[in-house]
Design a protein around this motif. Structure first.
Motif, short mmCIF file in Angstrom:
data_model
loop_
_atom_site.label_atom_id
_atom_site.label_comp_id
_atom_site.label_asym_id
_atom_site.label_seq_id
_atom_site.Cartn_x
_atom_site.Cartn_y
_atom_site.Cartn_z
N GLY A 1 92.06 -10.92 -46.44
CA GLY A 1 90.90 -10.51 -47.22
C GLY A 1 89.93 -11.63 -47.56
N GLU B 1 91.45 -7.50 -56.53
CA GLU B 1 91.39 -7.17 -55.11
C GLU B 1 90.87 -5.75 -54.87
N ALA C 1 87.68 -4.67 -52.52
CA ALA C 1 87.76 -3.70 -51.43
C ALA C 1 86.71 -2.61 -51.60
#
Length: 98
Positions: free
Chosen positions: A50, A7, A11
């Motif tokens: 996300g 993750e 990002a």
């Protein structure tokens, strides 16, 4: 496992200029969740978690399920099958104000 995406790397990639962004993972489709006819609440929740691009199984199954079709799908563990089932289920429940 190869299919798992970190993750933090995602990002960082999202903040990078387009030329510096890494190539999209091969298990993702070119279709975004925002392209689906979903409620604002569902779109907002997906964005907050996300999710931007659908996986291939999601791209092929969610539109059919939203249209009320029966579906039998098979894909690798971690490919997004559960979300493929849950998004249309949540939308159906939302429409009937469950």
């Amino acid at each position: 496992e190869d299919d798992e995406v970190d993750e933090a790397e995602e990002a960082e990639a999202a903040e990078a200029p387009p030329a510096a962004r890494p190539k999209k993972a091969s298990y993702l489709s070119d279709t975004r969740f925002s392209d689906l006819p979903l409620s604002q609440a569902t779109k907002g929740a997906l964005t907050k978690m996300g999710f931007e691009y659908m996986t291939k199984i999601q791209d092929r199954s969610i539109p059919a399920l939203l249209a009320g079709k029966d579906l039998l799908g098979a894909a690798k563990t971690g490919s997004g099958k559960t979300l493929s089932f849950l998004v249309p289920a949540v939308e159906l429940l939302s429409k009937v104000q469950f």
